[in-house]
Write a protein that holds these residues in place. Structure first.
Motif, PDB file in Angstrom:
ATOM      1  N   TRP A  48       0.846  -1.204   0.000  1.00 59.52           N
ATOM      2  CA  TRP A  48       0.000   0.000   0.000  1.00 59.52           C
ATOM      3  C   TRP A  48       0.879   1.252   0.000  1.00 59.52           C
ATOM      4  O   TRP A  48       0.584   2.219  -0.705  1.00 59.52           O
ATOM      5  CB  TRP A  48      -0.936   0.019   1.201  1.00 59.52           C
ATOM      6  CG  TRP A  48      -1.857   1.211   1.180  1.00 59.52           C
ATOM      7  CD1 TRP A  48      -3.077   1.306   0.575  1.00 59.52           C
ATOM      8  CD2 TRP A  48      -1.597   2.504   1.760  1.00 59.52           C
ATOM      9  NE1 TRP A  48      -3.607   2.572   0.745  1.00 59.52           N
ATOM     10  CE2 TRP A  48      -2.710   3.330   1.461  1.00 59.52           C
ATOM     11  CE3 TRP A  48      -0.541   3.045   2.494  1.00 59.52           C
ATOM     12  CZ2 TRP A  48      -2.791   4.648   1.881  1.00 59.52           C
ATOM     13  CZ3 TRP A  48      -0.617   4.372   2.908  1.00 59.52           C
ATOM     14  CH2 TRP A  48      -1.736   5.164   2.599  1.00 59.52           C
ATOM     15  N   ASP A  62      -9.526  11.577  -1.187  1.00 58.72           N
ATOM     16  CA  ASP A  62     -10.118  10.625  -0.253  1.00 58.72           C
ATOM     17  C   ASP A  62      -9.890  11.057   1.182  1.00 58.72           C
ATOM     18  O   ASP A  62     -10.776  10.910   2.037  1.00 58.72           O
ATOM     19  CB  ASP A  62      -9.553   9.225  -0.491  1.00 58.72           C
ATOM     20  CG  ASP A  62     -10.382   8.154   0.205  1.00 58.72           C
ATOM     21  OD1 ASP A  62     -11.615   8.158   0.028  1.00 58.72           O
ATOM     22  OD2 ASP A  62      -9.807   7.322   0.926  1.00 58.72           O
ATOM     23  N   GLY A 110     -14.494   4.035  -0.600  1.00 61.33           N
ATOM     24  CA  GLY A 110     -13.842   2.735  -0.519  1.00 61.33           C
ATOM     25  C   GLY A 110     -14.681   1.768   0.308  1.00 61.33           C
ATOM     26  O   GLY A 110     -15.704   2.128   0.881  1.00 61.33           O
ATOM     27  N   ARG A 111     -14.206   0.548   0.413  1.00 60.66           N
ATOM     28  CA  ARG A 111     -14.965  -0.508   1.093  1.00 60.66           C
ATOM     29  C   ARG A 111     -14.741  -0.531   2.605  1.00 60.66           C
ATOM     30  O   ARG A 111     -15.474  -1.191   3.342  1.00 60.66           O
ATOM     31  CB  ARG A 111     -14.547  -1.861   0.533  1.00 60.66           C
ATOM     32  CG  ARG A 111     -13.109  -2.220   0.887  1.00 60.66           C
ATOM     33  CD  ARG A 111     -12.658  -3.573   0.419  1.00 60.66           C
ATOM     34  NE  ARG A 111     -11.353  -3.896   0.991  1.00 60.66           N
ATOM     35  CZ  ARG A 111     -10.729  -5.046   0.815  1.00 60.66           C
ATOM     36  NH1 ARG A 111     -11.267  -5.985   0.054  1.00 60.66           N
ATOM     37  NH2 ARG A 111      -9.564  -5.271   1.386  1.00 60.66           N
ATOM     38  N   TYR A 112     -13.728   0.184   3.078  1.00 59.53           N
ATOM     39  CA  TYR A 112     -13.217   0.016   4.439  1.00 59.53           C
ATOM     40  C   TYR A 112     -14.273   0.270   5.523  1.00 59.53           C
ATOM     41  O   TYR A 112     -14.599  -0.632   6.308  1.00 59.53           O
ATOM     42  CB  TYR A 112     -12.007   0.928   4.627  1.00 59.53           C
ATOM     43  CG  TYR A 112     -11.394   0.910   6.004  1.00 59.53           C
ATOM     44  CD1 TYR A 112     -10.563  -0.134   6.403  1.00 59.53           C
ATOM     45  CD2 TYR A 112     -11.616   1.947   6.901  1.00 59.53           C
ATOM     46  CE1 TYR A 112      -9.977  -0.147   7.669  1.00 59.53           C
ATOM     47  CE2 TYR A 112     -11.042   1.943   8.157  1.00 59.53           C
ATOM     48  CZ  TYR A 112     -10.230   0.897   8.541  1.00 59.53           C
ATOM     49  OH  TYR A 112      -9.652   0.895   9.793  1.00 59.53           O
ATOM     50  N   ASP A 170      -7.603  -5.506  -2.750  1.00 57.81           N
ATOM     51  CA  ASP A 170      -8.569  -4.430  -2.930  1.00 57.81           C
ATOM     52  C   ASP A 170      -8.305  -3.788  -4.292  1.00 57.81           C
ATOM     53  O   ASP A 170      -7.174  -3.375  -4.578  1.00 57.81           O
ATOM     54  CB  ASP A 170      -8.386  -3.401  -1.806  1.00 57.81           C
ATOM     55  CG  ASP A 170      -9.543  -2.427  -1.681  1.00 57.81           C
ATOM     56  OD1 ASP A 170     -10.334  -2.312  -2.632  1.00 57.81           O
ATOM     57  OD2 ASP A 170      -9.629  -1.767  -0.621  1.00 57.81           O
ATOM     58  N   ASP A 171      -9.326  -3.694  -5.116  1.00 55.50           N
ATOM     59  CA  ASP A 171      -9.125  -3.157  -6.467  1.00 55.50           C
ATOM     60  C   ASP A 171      -9.385  -1.660  -6.564  1.00 55.50           C
ATOM     61  O   ASP A 171      -9.448  -1.102  -7.646  1.00 55.50           O
ATOM     62  CB  ASP A 171     -10.005  -3.910  -7.476  1.00 55.50           C
ATOM     63  CG  ASP A 171     -11.496  -3.766  -7.197  1.00 55.50           C
ATOM     64  OD1 ASP A 171     -11.866  -3.028  -6.257  1.00 55.50           O
ATOM     65  OD2 ASP A 171     -12.297  -4.393  -7.912  1.00 55.50           O
ATOM     66  N   ASP A 172      -9.529  -0.985  -5.415  1.00 55.74           N
ATOM     67  CA  ASP A 172      -9.858   0.443  -5.409  1.00 55.74           C
ATOM     68  C   ASP A 172      -8.930   1.163  -4.436  1.00 55.74           C
ATOM     69  O   ASP A 172      -9.110   1.064  -3.227  1.00 55.74           O
ATOM     70  CB  ASP A 172     -11.320   0.625  -4.998  1.00 55.74           C
ATOM     71  CG  ASP A 172     -11.761   2.075  -5.022  1.00 55.74           C
ATOM     72  OD1 ASP A 172     -11.108   2.891  -5.703  1.00 55.74           O
ATOM     73  OD2 ASP A 172     -12.767   2.396  -4.348  1.00 55.74           O
ATOM     74  N   PHE A 173      -7.922   1.874  -4.953  1.00 57.54           N
ATOM     75  CA  PHE A 173      -6.959   2.545  -4.079  1.00 57.54           C
ATOM     76  C   PHE A 173      -7.597   3.732  -3.374  1.00 57.54           C
ATOM     77  O   PHE A 173      -8.133   4.638  -4.008  1.00 57.54           O
ATOM     78  CB  PHE A 173      -5.739   3.024  -4.865  1.00 57.54           C
ATOM     79  CG  PHE A 173      -4.769   3.792  -4.027  1.00 57.54           C
ATOM     80  CD1 PHE A 173      -3.972   3.139  -3.102  1.00 57.54           C
ATOM     81  CD2 PHE A 173      -4.687   5.176  -4.124  1.00 57.54           C
ATOM     82  CE1 PHE A 173      -3.088   3.850  -2.291  1.00 57.54           C
ATOM     83  CE2 PHE A 173      -3.805   5.891  -3.321  1.00 57.54           C
ATOM     84  CZ  PHE A 173      -3.007   5.232  -2.408  1.00 57.54           C
ATOM     85  N   LYS A 174      -7.538   3.690  -2.056  1.00 57.21           N
ATOM     86  CA  LYS A 174      -8.022   4.780  -1.214  1.00 57.21           C
ATOM     87  C   LYS A 174      -7.124   4.886   0.020  1.00 57.21           C
ATOM     88  O   LYS A 174      -6.216   4.084   0.219  1.00 57.21           O
ATOM     89  CB  LYS A 174      -9.471   4.521  -0.780  1.00 57.21           C
ATOM     90  CG  LYS A 174     -10.506   4.579  -1.904  1.00 57.21           C
ATOM     91  CD  LYS A 174     -10.674   5.981  -2.439  1.00 57.21           C
ATOM     92  CE  LYS A 174     -11.896   6.173  -3.324  1.00 57.21           C
ATOM     93  NZ  LYS A 174     -12.045   5.241  -4.411  1.00 57.21           N
ATOM     94  N   HIS A 223      -7.739   4.173   3.065  1.00 59.23           N
ATOM     95  CA  HIS A 223      -7.853   3.021   3.949  1.00 59.23           C
ATOM     96  C   HIS A 223      -7.985   1.714   3.181  1.00 59.23           C
ATOM     97  O   HIS A 223      -8.507   0.724   3.717  1.00 59.23           O
ATOM     98  CB  HIS A 223      -9.069   3.183   4.876  1.00 59.23           C
ATOM     99  CG  HIS A 223      -8.939   4.302   5.859  1.00 59.23           C
ATOM    100  ND1 HIS A 223      -9.325   5.585   5.572  1.00 59.23           N
ATOM    101  CD2 HIS A 223      -8.458   4.331   7.131  1.00 59.23           C
ATOM    102  CE1 HIS A 223      -9.101   6.356   6.615  1.00 59.23           C
ATOM    103  NE2 HIS A 223      -8.580   5.620   7.585  1.00 59.23           N
ATOM    104  N   SER A 224      -7.540   1.671   1.942  1.00 57.65           N
ATOM    105  CA  SER A 224      -7.724   0.465   1.142  1.00 57.65           C
ATOM    106  C   SER A 224      -6.760  -0.651   1.557  1.00 57.65           C
ATOM    107  O   SER A 224      -5.801  -0.432   2.295  1.00 57.65           O
ATOM    108  CB  SER A 224      -7.569   0.761  -0.357  1.00 57.65           C
ATOM    109  OG  SER A 224      -6.321   1.373  -0.632  1.00 57.65           O
TER     110      SER A 224
END
Length: 255
Positions: free
Chosen positions: A22, A38, A145-147, A243-247, A249-250
C-alpha cells in the motif's frame, strides 16, 4: 512525547501494520490526487459520524439542529460543489451551545469528546482543501472505498450494542488513520510530511476517546474486549486482503 511513543499504543491496538504494497502505491506521484481527495472526504465523514452520535444519543432537538447547521457549508461544498476555500474559513466554529438530553447518563462526556473531534476534523478538512487548492487539485466526486462499510456491516442491531460497536469501529478507523499518516509522511514532500506528522497527536487521542466512550456506555462491569478483538480482526482482514480500489484506507493493491 516522541512520535514513536505516541504510536506505540496504536500499533499494539491494531492487529496488523499497513502492508508495504500500500505504501508503494500511496507514494506514487500519480496517486497524490486520489490520496488527498479521499483524505478530504474521510475528514468530513469522521465529523459526520461524530455528529450523528451526538444527535442520536446525547443532545436535545435545538442542539441537534445547531450541529446540522454547522456542517451545512462543508456538505454543500462536497455534495453540491457550492462554496470556496475562503467561504469555508468562516464556518469551522460551532456558534451555539450544545445541551445534553436530561435523561442521558453519558451525554456530556460524549458531547465534549465528539465536539472536540468534530472541530479538529473540520479543521483538517480545511487544511487538506487548502493544500489541494495550492497545488491546483480541483475537488471532484469520488466513490467511497470498502473500508468503513466493511466495518459497519458487522455492527449488532440492538441497543446499547449498536452504540458500543459504532464507538469501537470509530476507534479502529481513527487508529488506522493515525498509523497511515505516520507510514506515508516520510515518503512525501516536506509540506505534506509536516502536515501528516502534525495530525498524529489528535488522531491518537480520537481513538482513545472512542474506546473510553465504548467502555463507559457498556458500563464498568461489562467486558468489551471480545468486541474490540472481533472488530480488530475485521479491520485487519480489510487491510490485508486484496482491494481493487486505491483509497486512504484500502487493502492490498490489486489493480
Amino acid at each position: 512525547m516522541t512520535n514513536e511513543q505516541l504510536l506505540a499504543p496504536i500499533k499494539s491496538f491494531l492487529q496488523c501494520d499497513t502492508p508495504d504494497e500500500w505504501i508503494i502505491e500511496a507514494k506514487k506521484s500519480e496517486n497524490l490526487k486520489i490520496l488527498l481527495l479521499d483524505h478530504l472526504l474521510c475528514e468530513l465523514k469522521a465529523g459526520q459520524t461524530a455528529m450523528w452520535l451526538i444527535r442520536k444519543y446525547a443532545v436535545d432537538k435545538e442542539s441537534g439542529k445547531a450541529l446540522l447547521e454547522w456542517f451545512q457549508p462543508y456538505e454543500k461544498f462536497v455534495y453540491k460543489k457550492e462554496g470556496t476555500l475562503e467561504s469555508l474559513a468562516e464556518h469551522y466554529k460551532l456558534s451555539k451551545a450544545i445541551v445534553p438530553k436530561s435523561n442521558s447518563v453519558f451525554g456530556q462526556d460524549l458531547i465534549d469528546k465528539m465536539v472536540l473531534l468534530i472541530k479538529e476534523e473540520l479543521h483538517h478538512f480545511y487544511q487538506v482543501l487548502e493544500i489541494m487548492t495550492d497545488r491546483g487539485i480541483a475537488y471532484e466526486n469520488i466513490t467511497a472505498g470498502r473500508y468503513a462499510k466493511g466495518m459497519m456491516t458487522q455492527i449488532r442491531t440492538h441497543e446499547p450494542a449498536i452504540l458500543i460497536d459504532k464507538l469501537i469501529c470509530g476507534a479502529y478507523i481513527e487508529a488506522r488513520s493515525c498509523e497511515r499518516f505516520a507510514k506515508i509522511a516520510p515518503h512525501l514532500d516536506d509540506e505534506l510530511n509536516k502536515f501528516y506528522v502534525s495530525l498524529l497527536r489528535s488522531e491518537a487521542r480520537h481513538y482513545q476517546d472512542y474506546l473510553n466512550l465504548a467502555q463507559q456506555v457498556a458500563g464498568k462491569d461489562v467486558d468489551i474486549s471480545d468486541r474490540v478483538k472481533f472488530f480488530g480482526e475485521v479491520e485487519a482482514q480489510l487491510i490485508q486482503s486484496e482491494d481493487d480500489d486505491f483509497k486512504f484506507h484500502s487493502g492490498l493493491p490489486d489493480f
